[in-house]
Design an enzyme around this catalytic site. Structure first.
Site, PDB file in Angstrom:
ATOM      1  N   ASP A 225      -2.804  11.889  -1.890  1.00  0.00           N
ATOM      2  CA  ASP A 225      -2.921  13.280  -2.405  1.00  0.00           C
ATOM      3  C   ASP A 225      -4.087  14.149  -3.550  1.00  0.00           C
ATOM      4  O   ASP A 225      -2.817  13.337  -4.587  1.00  0.00           O
ATOM      5  CB  ASP A 225      -1.515  13.889  -1.818  1.00  0.00           C
ATOM      6  CG  ASP A 225      -1.056  13.080  -0.385  1.00  0.00           C
ATOM      7  OD1 ASP A 225      -1.858  13.077   0.495  1.00  0.00           O
ATOM      8  OD2 ASP A 225       0.066  13.631  -0.092  1.00  0.00           O
TER       9      ASP A 225
ATOM     10  N   GLU B 279      -8.602   4.513   7.456  1.00  0.00           N
ATOM     11  CA  GLU B 279      -9.012   6.063   8.136  1.00  0.00           C
ATOM     12  C   GLU B 279      -9.824   7.078   7.648  1.00  0.00           C
ATOM     13  O   GLU B 279     -11.442   7.456   7.399  1.00  0.00           O
ATOM     14  CB  GLU B 279      -7.831   6.682   8.911  1.00  0.00           C
ATOM     15  CG  GLU B 279      -7.358   6.272  10.088  1.00  0.00           C
ATOM     16  CD  GLU B 279      -6.471   4.792   9.796  1.00  0.00           C
ATOM     17  OE1 GLU B 279      -6.177   4.527   8.152  1.00  0.00           O
ATOM     18  OE2 GLU B 279      -5.372   3.890  10.785  1.00  0.00           O
ATOM     19  N   TYR B 280      -9.286   7.284   6.364  1.00  0.00           N
ATOM     20  CA  TYR B 280     -10.059   8.455   5.573  1.00  0.00           C
ATOM     21  C   TYR B 280     -11.454   8.307   4.603  1.00  0.00           C
ATOM     22  O   TYR B 280     -12.378   8.603   4.911  1.00  0.00           O
ATOM     23  CB  TYR B 280      -8.737   8.816   4.465  1.00  0.00           C
ATOM     24  CG  TYR B 280      -7.866  10.377   4.123  1.00  0.00           C
ATOM     25  CD1 TYR B 280      -7.093   9.552   6.033  1.00  0.00           C
ATOM     26  CD2 TYR B 280      -7.963  11.217   3.503  1.00  0.00           C
ATOM     27  CE1 TYR B 280      -6.481  10.693   6.067  1.00  0.00           C
ATOM     28  CE2 TYR B 280      -6.536  11.971   3.822  1.00  0.00           C
ATOM     29  CZ  TYR B 280      -6.019  11.925   5.370  1.00  0.00           C
ATOM     30  OH  TYR B 280      -5.263  12.965   5.123  1.00  0.00           O
ATOM     31  N   GLU B 281     -11.343   6.900   4.350  1.00  0.00           N
ATOM     32  CA  GLU B 281     -12.740   6.352   3.830  1.00  0.00           C
ATOM     33  C   GLU B 281     -13.636   6.521   5.002  1.00  0.00           C
ATOM     34  O   GLU B 281     -15.223   7.088   4.445  1.00  0.00           O
ATOM     35  CB  GLU B 281     -12.658   4.717   3.298  1.00  0.00           C
ATOM     36  CG  GLU B 281     -13.899   4.240   2.699  1.00  0.00           C
ATOM     37  CD  GLU B 281     -13.596   2.716   2.276  1.00  0.00           C
ATOM     38  OE1 GLU B 281     -12.751   2.569   2.348  1.00  0.00           O
ATOM     39  OE2 GLU B 281     -14.562   2.381   2.220  1.00  0.00           O
TER      40      GLU B 281
ATOM     41  N   GLU C 237       0.946  -1.202   0.272  1.00  0.00           N
ATOM     42  CA  GLU C 237      -0.288   0.139  -0.209  1.00  0.00           C
ATOM     43  C   GLU C 237       0.915   1.380   0.259  1.00  0.00           C
ATOM     44  O   GLU C 237       1.925   1.283   0.873  1.00  0.00           O
ATOM     45  CB  GLU C 237      -1.159  -0.091   0.813  1.00  0.00           C
ATOM     46  CG  GLU C 237      -1.929   1.341   1.342  1.00  0.00           C
ATOM     47  CD  GLU C 237      -2.998   1.450   2.732  1.00  0.00           C
ATOM     48  OE1 GLU C 237      -3.863   2.432   2.320  1.00  0.00           O
ATOM     49  OE2 GLU C 237      -2.171   0.751   3.413  1.00  0.00           O
TER      50      GLU C 237
ATOM     51  N   ASP D 123       9.906   7.749  -0.661  1.00  0.00           N
ATOM     52  CA  ASP D 123       8.509   8.633  -1.680  1.00  0.00           C
ATOM     53  C   ASP D 123       8.527   6.897  -2.310  1.00  0.00           C
ATOM     54  O   ASP D 123       9.320   7.131  -3.006  1.00  0.00           O
ATOM     55  CB  ASP D 123       9.804   9.262  -1.726  1.00  0.00           C
ATOM     56  CG  ASP D 123       8.451  10.362  -2.342  1.00  0.00           C
ATOM     57  OD1 ASP D 123       7.656   9.668  -3.600  1.00  0.00           O
ATOM     58  OD2 ASP D 123       8.377  11.705  -2.485  1.00  0.00           O
TER      59      ASP D 123
ATOM     60  N   LYS E 111      -3.559  21.494  -8.199  1.00  0.00           N
ATOM     61  CA  LYS E 111      -2.448  21.820  -9.513  1.00  0.00           C
ATOM     62  C   LYS E 111      -1.654  20.793 -10.710  1.00  0.00           C
ATOM     63  O   LYS E 111      -1.797  20.170 -10.517  1.00  0.00           O
ATOM     64  CB  LYS E 111      -1.960  23.119  -9.306  1.00  0.00           C
ATOM     65  CG  LYS E 111      -2.269  23.949  -7.739  1.00  0.00           C
ATOM     66  CD  LYS E 111      -0.952  25.144  -7.335  1.00  0.00           C
ATOM     67  CE  LYS E 111      -1.608  25.913  -6.610  1.00  0.00           C
ATOM     68  NZ  LYS E 111      -0.703  26.112  -5.933  1.00  0.00           N
TER      69      LYS E 111
ATOM     70  N   ASP F 236     -12.405   9.443  -2.056  1.00  0.00           N
ATOM     71  CA  ASP F 236     -14.287  10.163  -2.984  1.00  0.00           C
ATOM     72  C   ASP F 236     -13.302  11.751  -3.329  1.00  0.00           C
ATOM     73  O   ASP F 236     -14.452  12.377  -3.843  1.00  0.00           O
ATOM     74  CB  ASP F 236     -13.819  10.620  -1.050  1.00  0.00           C
ATOM     75  CG  ASP F 236     -13.538  11.891  -0.753  1.00  0.00           C
ATOM     76  OD1 ASP F 236     -11.864  11.676  -0.771  1.00  0.00           O
ATOM     77  OD2 ASP F 236     -13.904  12.599  -0.249  1.00  0.00           O
TER      78      ASP F 236
ATOM     79  N   GLU G 299       5.123   4.774   3.152  1.00  0.00           N
ATOM     80  CA  GLU G 299       4.746   5.606   3.727  1.00  0.00           C
ATOM     81  C   GLU G 299       5.515   7.195   3.698  1.00  0.00           C
ATOM     82  O   GLU G 299       6.951   6.339   3.698  1.00  0.00           O
ATOM     83  CB  GLU G 299       4.377   5.369   4.864  1.00  0.00           C
ATOM     84  CG  GLU G 299       3.775   7.358   5.523  1.00  0.00           C
ATOM     85  CD  GLU G 299       2.329   8.052   4.730  1.00  0.00           C
ATOM     86  OE1 GLU G 299       2.024   7.867   4.143  1.00  0.00           O
ATOM     87  OE2 GLU G 299       3.140   9.038   5.077  1.00  0.00           O
TER      88      GLU G 299
HETATM   89  N1  SAH Z   1      -4.386   5.967   2.741  1.00  0.00           N
HETATM   90  C1  SAH Z   1      -5.063   6.189   3.839  1.00  0.00           C
HETATM   91  C2  SAH Z   1      -4.321   7.909   3.946  1.00  0.00           C
HETATM   92  C3  SAH Z   1      -4.318   8.802   2.990  1.00  0.00           C
HETATM   93  S1  SAH Z   1      -3.422  10.673   3.496  1.00  0.00           S
HETATM   94  C4  SAH Z   1      -6.421   6.033   4.608  1.00  0.00           C
HETATM   95  O1  SAH Z   1      -6.377   6.111   3.387  1.00  0.00           O
HETATM   96  O2  SAH Z   1      -6.182   6.354   5.632  1.00  0.00           O
HETATM   97  C5  SAH Z   1      -2.209  10.239   2.263  1.00  0.00           C
HETATM   98  C6  SAH Z   1      -1.015   9.387   2.175  1.00  0.00           C
HETATM   99  O3  SAH Z   1      -0.197   9.238   1.693  1.00  0.00           O
HETATM  100  C7  SAH Z   1      -0.705  10.299   3.141  1.00  0.00           C
HETATM  101  O4  SAH Z   1      -0.097   9.457   4.836  1.00  0.00           O
HETATM  102  C8  SAH Z   1       0.856  10.826   2.496  1.00  0.00           C
HETATM  103  O5  SAH Z   1       1.754  11.198   3.663  1.00  0.00           O
HETATM  104  C9  SAH Z   1       1.169   9.578   1.911  1.00  0.00           C
HETATM  105  N2  SAH Z   1       1.818   9.839   0.902  1.00  0.00           N
HETATM  106  C10 SAH Z   1       1.335  10.342  -0.082  1.00  0.00           C
HETATM  107  N3  SAH Z   1       2.725  11.270  -1.205  1.00  0.00           N
HETATM  108  C11 SAH Z   1       3.149   9.714  -1.064  1.00  0.00           C
HETATM  109  C12 SAH Z   1       4.489   9.075  -1.265  1.00  0.00           C
HETATM  110  N4  SAH Z   1       4.912   9.969  -3.064  1.00  0.00           N
HETATM  111  N5  SAH Z   1       5.067   8.648  -1.150  1.00  0.00           N
HETATM  112  C13 SAH Z   1       4.818   7.727  -0.202  1.00  0.00           C
HETATM  113  N6  SAH Z   1       3.532   8.102   0.716  1.00  0.00           N
HETATM  114  C14 SAH Z   1       3.270   9.452   0.171  1.00  0.00           C
END
Ligand code: SAH
Length: 222
Positions: free
Chosen positions: A120, A196-198, A43, A98, A124, A156, A68
């Site tokens: 994310d 969590e976000y869902e 993930e 990353d 833009k 979403d 993460e």
């Molecule tokens: N999957 C979780 C969090 C969503 S928020 C949920 O659904 O609840 C998006 C997460 O992706 C954040 O924690 C952010 O730090 C991470 N993220 C964003 N871009 C990333 C990247 N390029 N590499 C690794 N993690 C990343």
């Protein structure tokens, strides 16, 4: 997601046995990390880890790696892993990196499936390449996925979702299934584990989009 900087995050993470400290050293050797030949799923942007920890608990025959970018966020997942509910799990590891470097950490054919949950949006236009479902990222995923490997994406954010459907097509991948309302789609929602976000966004009344895309096959250039 970005949390307040937590000074103890780096120390706790680097001392934790489930965190892979130099993940690029494991490239091509992930089966040894787990000590078995089970398929590996990752993930990207795992956040606080609820989805991945529950997936690992429900699927002991599959190995999971949570990726993460921020240590302050990864710390939350580690803390959850350390609770009684999850700390016996042998089929999960964590990496702080990353996702742009994903193919420096996994070798071709090493990953069976990639989960992207509430990535994310980078709204833009000039940041479109940073979206985890852009053609640029899909090409990186091709370098690590098995031939019929899939990406499963939930969000979403319908603008980001529509962008992602287009990118799948542009990258020459196959759209296996998709829905604009996962929680009311009986078939696609079967066995769904909420992130969590869902939970947060569906409680607000936002419908959840989901797509499953299959990697471009070699020799299928247009
Ligand atoms: N999957 C979780 C969090 C969503 S928020 C949920 O659904 O609840 C998006 C997460 O992706 C954040 O924690 C952010 O730090 C991470 N993220 C964003 N871009 C990333 C990247 N390029 N590499 C690794 N993690 C990343």
């Amino acid at each position: 997601m970005r949390l307040r900087n937590i000074p103890r995050a780096e120390g706790t993470i680097s001392a934790h046995p489930a965190v892979i400290k130099r993940p690029e050293d494991q490239r091509g050797c992930w089966k040894q990390v787990f000590g078995n030949k089970h398929p590996i799923r990752i993930e990207i942007g795992m956040g606080k880890g609820r989805f991945l920890l529950n997936m690992a608990k429900q699927n002991p025959g599959i190995n999971f790696v949570g990726v993460e970018r921020y240590s302050s966020v990864l710390l939350r997942a580690i803390e959850k892993y350390d609770t009684e509910e999850f700390n016996e799990l042998k089929n999960i590891r964590f990496v702080c990196m990353d996702a742009r470097k994903i193919d420096e950490v996994f070798a071709p054919d090493e990953v069976d499936r990639i989960y992207l949950n509430f990535s994310d949006p980078w709204p833009k236009a000039r940041h479109a390449k940073r979206r985890l479902t852009s053609v640029e990222f899909l090409e990186r995923y091709e370098n690590v996925l098995v031939p019929y490997g899939t990406v499963e994406f939930k969000t979403d954010n319908t603008e980001l979702f529509n962008f992602s459907l287009e990118q799948v097509k542009e990258a020459g991948w196959t759209l296996q299934s998709f829905t604009y309302d996962l929680h009311h789609n009986e078939e696609m929602n079967k066995g769904n584990i909420m992130t969590e976000y869902e939970e947060k966004f569906s409680k607000k009344g936002n419908p959840i989009n989901k797509m499953i895309a299959v990697r471009k096959q070699e020799g299928t250039e247009l």
